[in-house]
Design a protein around this motif. Sequence first.
Motif, PDB file in Angstrom:
ATOM      1  N   ARG A 105       0.830  -1.203   0.000  1.00  0.00           N
ATOM      2  CA  ARG A 105       0.000   0.000   0.000  1.00  0.00           C
ATOM      3  C   ARG A 105       0.869   1.259   0.000  1.00  0.00           C
ATOM      4  O   ARG A 105       0.590   2.213  -0.739  1.00  0.00           O
ATOM      5  CB  ARG A 105      -0.921  -0.012   1.220  1.00  0.00           C
ATOM      6  CG  ARG A 105      -2.028   1.029   1.168  1.00  0.00           C
ATOM      7  CD  ARG A 105      -3.056   0.763   2.255  1.00  0.00           C
ATOM      8  NE  ARG A 105      -4.262   1.525   2.049  1.00  0.00           N
ATOM      9  CZ  ARG A 105      -5.376   1.362   2.747  1.00  0.00           C
ATOM     10  NH1 ARG A 105      -5.424   0.439   3.692  1.00  0.00           N
ATOM     11  NH2 ARG A 105      -6.436   2.101   2.503  1.00  0.00           N
ATOM     12  N   ALA A 114      -2.271   2.180  -9.350  1.00  0.00           N
ATOM     13  CA  ALA A 114      -3.630   1.689  -9.164  1.00  0.00           C
ATOM     14  C   ALA A 114      -3.629   0.485  -8.232  1.00  0.00           C
ATOM     15  O   ALA A 114      -2.780  -0.403  -8.340  1.00  0.00           O
ATOM     16  CB  ALA A 114      -4.238   1.308 -10.509  1.00  0.00           C
ATOM     17  N   HIS A 115      -4.590   0.463  -7.298  1.00  0.00           N
ATOM     18  CA  HIS A 115      -4.754  -0.684  -6.425  1.00  0.00           C
ATOM     19  C   HIS A 115      -6.145  -0.637  -5.819  1.00  0.00           C
ATOM     20  O   HIS A 115      -6.819   0.385  -5.863  1.00  0.00           O
ATOM     21  CB  HIS A 115      -3.689  -0.716  -5.328  1.00  0.00           C
ATOM     22  CG  HIS A 115      -3.739   0.450  -4.380  1.00  0.00           C
ATOM     23  ND1 HIS A 115      -3.323   1.724  -4.740  1.00  0.00           N
ATOM     24  CD2 HIS A 115      -4.168   0.545  -3.085  1.00  0.00           C
ATOM     25  CE1 HIS A 115      -3.474   2.545  -3.714  1.00  0.00           C
ATOM     26  NE2 HIS A 115      -3.991   1.852  -2.696  1.00  0.00           N
ATOM     27  N   GLU A 116      -6.557  -1.760  -5.249  1.00  0.00           N
ATOM     28  CA  GLU A 116      -7.897  -1.871  -4.688  1.00  0.00           C
ATOM     29  C   GLU A 116      -7.820  -2.659  -3.388  1.00  0.00           C
ATOM     30  O   GLU A 116      -7.164  -3.698  -3.333  1.00  0.00           O
ATOM     31  CB  GLU A 116      -8.823  -2.568  -5.677  1.00  0.00           C
ATOM     32  CG  GLU A 116     -10.282  -2.607  -5.269  1.00  0.00           C
ATOM     33  CD  GLU A 116     -11.172  -3.222  -6.332  1.00  0.00           C
ATOM     34  OE1 GLU A 116     -12.383  -3.368  -6.072  1.00  0.00           O
ATOM     35  OE2 GLU A 116     -10.654  -3.577  -7.417  1.00  0.00           O
ATOM     36  N   LEU A 118      -9.778  -4.875  -0.589  1.00  0.00           N
ATOM     37  CA  LEU A 118     -10.939  -5.757  -0.519  1.00  0.00           C
ATOM     38  C   LEU A 118     -11.029  -6.376   0.867  1.00  0.00           C
ATOM     39  O   LEU A 118     -10.079  -7.037   1.322  1.00  0.00           O
ATOM     40  CB  LEU A 118     -10.820  -6.864  -1.569  1.00  0.00           C
ATOM     41  CG  LEU A 118     -10.700  -6.403  -3.035  1.00  0.00           C
ATOM     42  CD1 LEU A 118     -10.271  -7.560  -3.916  1.00  0.00           C
ATOM     43  CD2 LEU A 118     -12.009  -5.821  -3.518  1.00  0.00           C
ATOM     44  N   ASP A 141      -3.270  -5.620  -6.865  1.00  0.00           N
ATOM     45  CA  ASP A 141      -2.447  -4.890  -7.836  1.00  0.00           C
ATOM     46  C   ASP A 141      -2.930  -5.331  -9.213  1.00  0.00           C
ATOM     47  O   ASP A 141      -2.595  -6.430  -9.672  1.00  0.00           O
ATOM     48  CB  ASP A 141      -0.979  -5.254  -7.622  1.00  0.00           C
ATOM     49  CG  ASP A 141      -0.034  -4.657  -8.661  1.00  0.00           C
ATOM     50  OD1 ASP A 141      -0.507  -4.093  -9.664  1.00  0.00           O
ATOM     51  OD2 ASP A 141       1.193  -4.787  -8.468  1.00  0.00           O
ATOM     52  N   PRO A 142      -3.736  -4.513  -9.894  1.00  0.00           N
ATOM     53  CA  PRO A 142      -4.384  -4.991 -11.118  1.00  0.00           C
ATOM     54  C   PRO A 142      -3.418  -5.192 -12.278  1.00  0.00           C
ATOM     55  O   PRO A 142      -3.763  -5.867 -13.251  1.00  0.00           O
ATOM     56  CB  PRO A 142      -5.398  -3.888 -11.436  1.00  0.00           C
ATOM     57  CG  PRO A 142      -4.828  -2.657 -10.811  1.00  0.00           C
ATOM     58  CD  PRO A 142      -4.139  -3.130  -9.559  1.00  0.00           C
TER      59      PRO A 142
END
Length: 383
Positions: A105, A114-116, A118, A141-142
């Motif tokens: 992070r 870009a990251h998400e 969950l 990490d897309p």
Amino acid sequence: MSETFDLAVIGLGAMGSAALSFAAARGVKAIGIEAHYPAHALSSSHGDSRLIRLGYFEDPSYVPLLQRAYENWRTLEARLRADILTVTGVLQIGSPDSKIVSGTRASCDLHGLAHEILDPEAMARRYAAFVLDEDEIGLLDPQGGYIRPEAAVMGYLKLAAEDGAALHFGEKVTAIEPDDAGVTVVSDTGRYRAKKVIVATGAWVAELVPQLVPHAVPIRQVVAWYQPQDGFVAQPQRMPCFIRDDREGGSFFGFPAIGIDGVKIGRHAHFREPIDPKLPNPPVNDTDTALLDDFARRRLPLAAWQRARATTCRYTMLPSEDFLLDYMPGASNVVVSSACSGHGFKFTSVIGEILSDLALDGGSRLPTGLFSFERHFGAGTAG
């Protein structure tokens, strides 16, 4: 009289093959010498798949190198007209304050990647393969995915040959003798002269670079493949590659079912068991499989149901687990690469460029400050 080259690359695994390809593309007279055959079973450059990710928890300063690595991988694919890098996303799983999650992070935040995030409920909805504890999260990490190591090594060797490099396999280099005018390379079948030399011999690097004898330690690594109970959840579209903090159990990595053997799982550095690089890898034993089977049962019950096979390979670890990319102390015409420590393959495409630049230009525009002899072992080792 021995044949003379602008550059000799010793060791044609991942880093050596890439370095030779980059150098040959510049038109220099180059030779690559490998003691075994390409992507052989004693190397660290085989096994179907290697992770690649941008949000790097180990140190954010790796990210610019990764961004260049992605560019270089795509360039390699375009020239070969082949698939080398496949994007599936990479999930970092653990508690929010674990190094894997918090470090990723921080790296993403610093570099605007870009990251998400969950939570367990979102993970269960989207990625049914993974079982999380209540206090764990997933960080996606897309842009992550996997690289095909054998295809990469063979591809770089193919391009090096097409660009005029000489390739010698089954020839072991026994000594390098630098002097003010160049380097004499001595093998078990001949002698060569080169203006510059790159040593990229993996687990055997300390044989030619004595400063690394107490430091570059080959260790035994074990990975296993599992057939899924539910083939649907283990497909790459529904199961990203992953790295998981398993608390006191260490960190594990894995891949979806991208081949007939199924889902691949390993623990980083396994048991950190030193090995003799001159000997075959010790076989897989019951303790190895018990470790991996337990992780599969607890964390991936649907995706990793029945073990299909397991195998051993080797890591070559430096104490800090950072890479070493520098001139040999006292010999500015010899470049040394010990660039894995269990997380290096994804960088192959950029490390090849760096090694070529160090040898041919005397430096690199890419950031290499982490990777010097001095930083690893103190000022007394600087060249």
